[in-house]
Write an enzyme that holds these catalytic residues in place. Structure first.
Site, PDB file in Angstrom:
ATOM      1  N   SER A 196       0.826  -1.204   0.000  1.00  0.00           N
ATOM      2  CA  SER A 196       0.000   0.000   0.000  1.00  0.00           C
ATOM      3  C   SER A 196       0.858   1.251   0.000  1.00  0.00           C
ATOM      4  O   SER A 196       1.978   1.268   0.542  1.00  0.00           O
ATOM      5  CB  SER A 196      -0.854  -0.011   1.270  1.00  0.00           C
ATOM      6  OG  SER A 196      -1.453   1.243   1.456  1.00  0.00           O
ATOM      7  N   TYR A 243      -1.920  -0.224  10.084  1.00  0.00           N
ATOM      8  CA  TYR A 243      -2.181  -0.872   8.783  1.00  0.00           C
ATOM      9  C   TYR A 243      -0.967  -0.695   7.867  1.00  0.00           C
ATOM     10  O   TYR A 243      -0.440  -1.657   7.299  1.00  0.00           O
ATOM     11  CB  TYR A 243      -3.440  -0.278   8.127  1.00  0.00           C
ATOM     12  CG  TYR A 243      -3.512  -0.577   6.655  1.00  0.00           C
ATOM     13  CD1 TYR A 243      -3.754  -1.867   6.194  1.00  0.00           C
ATOM     14  CD2 TYR A 243      -3.276   0.429   5.697  1.00  0.00           C
ATOM     15  CE1 TYR A 243      -3.777  -2.154   4.834  1.00  0.00           C
ATOM     16  CE2 TYR A 243      -3.295   0.144   4.337  1.00  0.00           C
ATOM     17  CZ  TYR A 243      -3.546  -1.137   3.914  1.00  0.00           C
ATOM     18  OH  TYR A 243      -3.548  -1.427   2.567  1.00  0.00           O
ATOM     19  N   LYS A 247       1.970  -3.486   6.420  1.00  0.00           N
ATOM     20  CA  LYS A 247       2.384  -3.702   5.024  1.00  0.00           C
ATOM     21  C   LYS A 247       3.893  -3.521   4.886  1.00  0.00           C
ATOM     22  O   LYS A 247       4.561  -4.254   4.151  1.00  0.00           O
ATOM     23  CB  LYS A 247       1.620  -2.744   4.098  1.00  0.00           C
ATOM     24  CG  LYS A 247       0.152  -3.084   3.964  1.00  0.00           C
ATOM     25  CD  LYS A 247      -0.018  -4.436   3.276  1.00  0.00           C
ATOM     26  CE  LYS A 247      -1.439  -4.926   3.219  1.00  0.00           C
ATOM     27  NZ  LYS A 247      -1.568  -6.275   2.635  1.00  0.00           N
TER      28      LYS A 247
HETATM   29  C1  UD1 Z   1      -5.326   4.395   2.743  1.00  0.00           C
HETATM   30  C2  UD1 Z   1      -4.007   4.212   2.029  1.00  0.00           C
HETATM   31  C3  UD1 Z   1      -4.221   3.423   0.761  1.00  0.00           C
HETATM   32  C4  UD1 Z   1      -4.916   2.106   1.097  1.00  0.00           C
HETATM   33  C5  UD1 Z   1      -6.215   2.375   1.844  1.00  0.00           C
HETATM   34  C6  UD1 Z   1      -6.810   1.088   2.315  1.00  0.00           C
HETATM   35  C7  UD1 Z   1      -2.690   6.209   2.575  1.00  0.00           C
HETATM   36  C8  UD1 Z   1      -2.093   7.447   2.047  1.00  0.00           C
HETATM   37  N1  UD1 Z   1      -3.434   5.511   1.691  1.00  0.00           N
HETATM   38  O1  UD1 Z   1      -6.139   5.135   1.918  1.00  0.00           O
HETATM   39  O2  UD1 Z   1      -2.972   3.153   0.158  1.00  0.00           O
HETATM   40  O3  UD1 Z   1      -5.189   1.395  -0.095  1.00  0.00           O
HETATM   41  O4  UD1 Z   1      -5.941   3.155   2.994  1.00  0.00           O
HETATM   42  O5  UD1 Z   1      -8.025   1.334   2.966  1.00  0.00           O
HETATM   43  O6  UD1 Z   1      -2.522   5.844   3.714  1.00  0.00           O
HETATM   44  N2  UD1 Z   1     -12.426  10.614   3.488  1.00  0.00           N
HETATM   45  C9  UD1 Z   1     -13.378  11.513   3.894  1.00  0.00           C
HETATM   46  N3  UD1 Z   1     -14.579  11.029   4.339  1.00  0.00           N
HETATM   47  C10 UD1 Z   1     -14.853   9.690   4.371  1.00  0.00           C
HETATM   48  C11 UD1 Z   1     -13.869   8.773   3.943  1.00  0.00           C
HETATM   49  C12 UD1 Z   1     -12.660   9.270   3.510  1.00  0.00           C
HETATM   50  O7  UD1 Z   1     -13.163  12.714   3.886  1.00  0.00           O
HETATM   51  O8  UD1 Z   1     -15.956   9.316   4.817  1.00  0.00           O
HETATM   52  C13 UD1 Z   1     -11.141  11.122   3.014  1.00  0.00           C
HETATM   53  C14 UD1 Z   1      -9.974  10.633   3.858  1.00  0.00           C
HETATM   54  O9  UD1 Z   1      -9.778  11.457   4.986  1.00  0.00           O
HETATM   55  C15 UD1 Z   1      -8.827  10.708   2.848  1.00  0.00           C
HETATM   56  C16 UD1 Z   1      -9.508  10.392   1.518  1.00  0.00           C
HETATM   57  O10 UD1 Z   1     -10.901  10.627   1.721  1.00  0.00           O
HETATM   58  O11 UD1 Z   1      -8.311  12.003   2.804  1.00  0.00           O
HETATM   59  C17 UD1 Z   1      -9.327   8.930   1.077  1.00  0.00           C
HETATM   60  O12 UD1 Z   1      -9.665   8.107   2.187  1.00  0.00           O
HETATM   61  P1  UD1 Z   1      -9.794   6.522   2.064  1.00  0.00           P
HETATM   62  O13 UD1 Z   1     -10.633   6.180   0.887  1.00  0.00           O
HETATM   63  O14 UD1 Z   1     -10.219   6.004   3.384  1.00  0.00           O
HETATM   64  O15 UD1 Z   1      -8.349   6.037   1.713  1.00  0.00           O
HETATM   65  P2  UD1 Z   1      -6.931   6.395   2.392  1.00  0.00           P
HETATM   66  O16 UD1 Z   1      -7.070   6.442   3.862  1.00  0.00           O
HETATM   67  O17 UD1 Z   1      -6.344   7.548   1.671  1.00  0.00           O
END
Ligand code: UD1
Length: 432
Positions: A196, A243, A247
């Site tokens: 990841s 997490y 990895k």
């Molecule tokens: C993280 C990992 C990614 C991994 C994934 C697995 C990092 C940089 N990336 O993704 O490699 O595949 O976990 O789950 O660590 N968000 C909102 N509201 C929501 C949900 C998400 O604002 O309800 C925002 C999050 O704060 C983030 C973005 O959307 O900024 C993406 O979030 P998400 O889809 O959960 O993935 P990551 O945490 O980036």
């Protein structure tokens, strides 16, 4: 279907009973076409008896990758305990693959075997691998018809991992060690491992695309040409959640394994943010329980299961204040696995261990994703700005040159096509 000859498949100089003639005179343009057809035929015939083992093969990325493996002509053995996936995915995989082969009149769709077991159940895994092996009268394993293993099965929710680190380490690390031990027993040494972008941790916030060289395990040291001393390096101290650390540790274990025994061929794929679904609408991201990733949550707003999207942090240093991620269409990601498997099988993995980023190579903010889904669905998506989520970074964007140069892989899809495909699936399932 792209085709290539792998080291363990027949060479075109050995004639099969194929009706296609292999040219013996200097190549003309039409000879070259025949040559490609001949090679395709040889590869197809060889793969009819070859299997790829996919743990977590009914999950979001696993199911899309299983389809791609079938399209490449391999049979697939799926191991999945359904802890975060659904049986429906099997129907989707089979339907998409069968449709693909309907258009190829002289070919048959390869087989899919489903084993509803946990990959950590060593006894069941041994029995499964034995059923794919031939053994000598003394019980010694002689040969397996499994030519590669793709290991997806793992826990993956960042926020949950902060609350339940032992659960994450037990599944993602203890499980990996036991699994590799069993693969070793059966001499199954061609492995693709799901890693990841989370391993880059807060290094992501440096504002430049993340290169594989920013986080190198021991077996890749000394092989980089770009002046490592000038590159910021991550280590597990920069990783923002268990997490991501699970990895990172997983990568380190695999790297050590390759150093100890050069017969392993391991490719580590560092995923950025997979989104979208197969264009058929027959597969998708259907996590169990309450979703935590952005697109599944946005989708719930579109379908009316949620009132609004909570946006975690509007005060990041980005153009609209929301975090930036590299969103990659899951079908592109799936093709990255078959490209990696091809490289492994052709013996192109230098020193037996190599990491690749799989991302689109461009970033979008959370609000840009909201806009893209509004455009695709025609629905208004209300947002509430709330404080930042624990363990999140500001931005995370991949450098993708290595995968392009060494695997010949690049993305074809976009954020817009990912949203279009999600909306198509929602319409097909009468969810909107
Ligand atoms: C993280 C990992 C990614 C991994 C994934 C697995 C990092 C940089 N990336 O993704 O490699 O595949 O976990 O789950 O660590 N968000 C909102 N509201 C929501 C949900 C998400 O604002 O309800 C925002 C999050 O704060 C983030 C973005 O959307 O900024 C993406 O979030 P998400 O889809 O959960 O993935 P990551 O945490 O980036």
């Amino acid at each position: 279907m792209s085709a290539f000859l792998s080291s363990s498949e027949s060479s075109p100089k050995f004639r099969s009973s194929s009706p296609i003639n292999y040219p013996s005179t200097p190549a003309t343009e039409s000879d070259l076409v025949l040559d490609a057809d001949y090679i395709n035929e040889v590869v197809y015939n060889a793969r009819r008896n070859q299997y790829v083992l996919v743990t977590g093969g009914l999950g979001f990325i696993g199911s899309h990758t299983s389809v791609d493996i079938l399209k490449e002509g391999y049979n697939v053995i799926i191991v999945d305990d359904l802890s975060n996936s659904r049986m429906d995915a099997l129907d989707g995989i089979l339907t998409i693959a069968n449709r693909y082969y309907e258009d190829l009149p002289h070919r048959k769709c390869p087989k899919v075997e489903l084993h509803n077991i946990c990959y950590r159940n060593s006894e069941a895994m041994r029995a499964l691998l034995e059923s794919h092996s031939t053994t000598s009268p003394s019980g010694e394993i002689k040969q397996s018809n499994i030519v590669g293993v793709i290991h997806f099965a793992a826990y993956k929710a960042v926020e949950e991992s902060i609350r339940k680190p032992l659960q994450y380490y037990r599944n993602n690390i203890n499980g990996l060690v036991d699994f590799m031990t069993i693969l070793d027993e059966f001499s199954l040494k061609t492995v693709i491992f799901s890693s990841s972008a989370a391993i880059y941790g807060s290094l992501a916030d440096a504002g430049v695309p993340l290169s594989e060289e920013n986080c190198i395990q021991q077996s890749e040291q000394g092989r980089e040409q770009s002046g490592l001393e000038n590159l910021p390096q991550s280590g597990c101290t920069d990783i923002t959640n268990p997490y991501g650390r699970s990895k990172y540790f997983g990568e380190a274990i695999l790297s050590d394994l390759c150093l100890s025994d050069p017969s392993w061929n391991i490719v580590v794929l560092r995923y950025f943010n997979p989104v979208g679904c197969d264009a058929s609408g027959l597969l998708g991201e259907d996590p169990r329980g309450i979703p935590s990733n952005l697109l599944p949550v946005v989708t719930q707003v579109v379908t009316g299961q949620r009132q609004s999207l909570k946006v975690f942090g509007g005060d990041w240093s980005t153009a609209d204040g929301t975090a930036i991620r590299d969103f990659i269409h899951v079908s592109d990601l799936a093709r990255g696995h078959t490209a990696a498997l091809a490289a492994c099988r052709r013996g192109l993995v230098k020193d037996g261990y190599r990491t690749y980023n799989l991302g689109a190579g461009r970033g979008n903010t959370v609000l840009e994703v909201v806009n893209a889904m509004e455009a695709a669905s025609g629905c208004k998506i209300p947002v509430d700005l709330v404080p930042r989520r624990a363990g999140d970074v500001e931005r995370s964007v991949a450098a993708v040159d290595r995968a392009r140069q060494e695997l010949g892989w690049e993305t074809k899809e976009t954020l817009a096509s990912a949203c279009r495909d999600i909306v198509n699936r929602l319409q097909m399932t009468n969810s909107i």
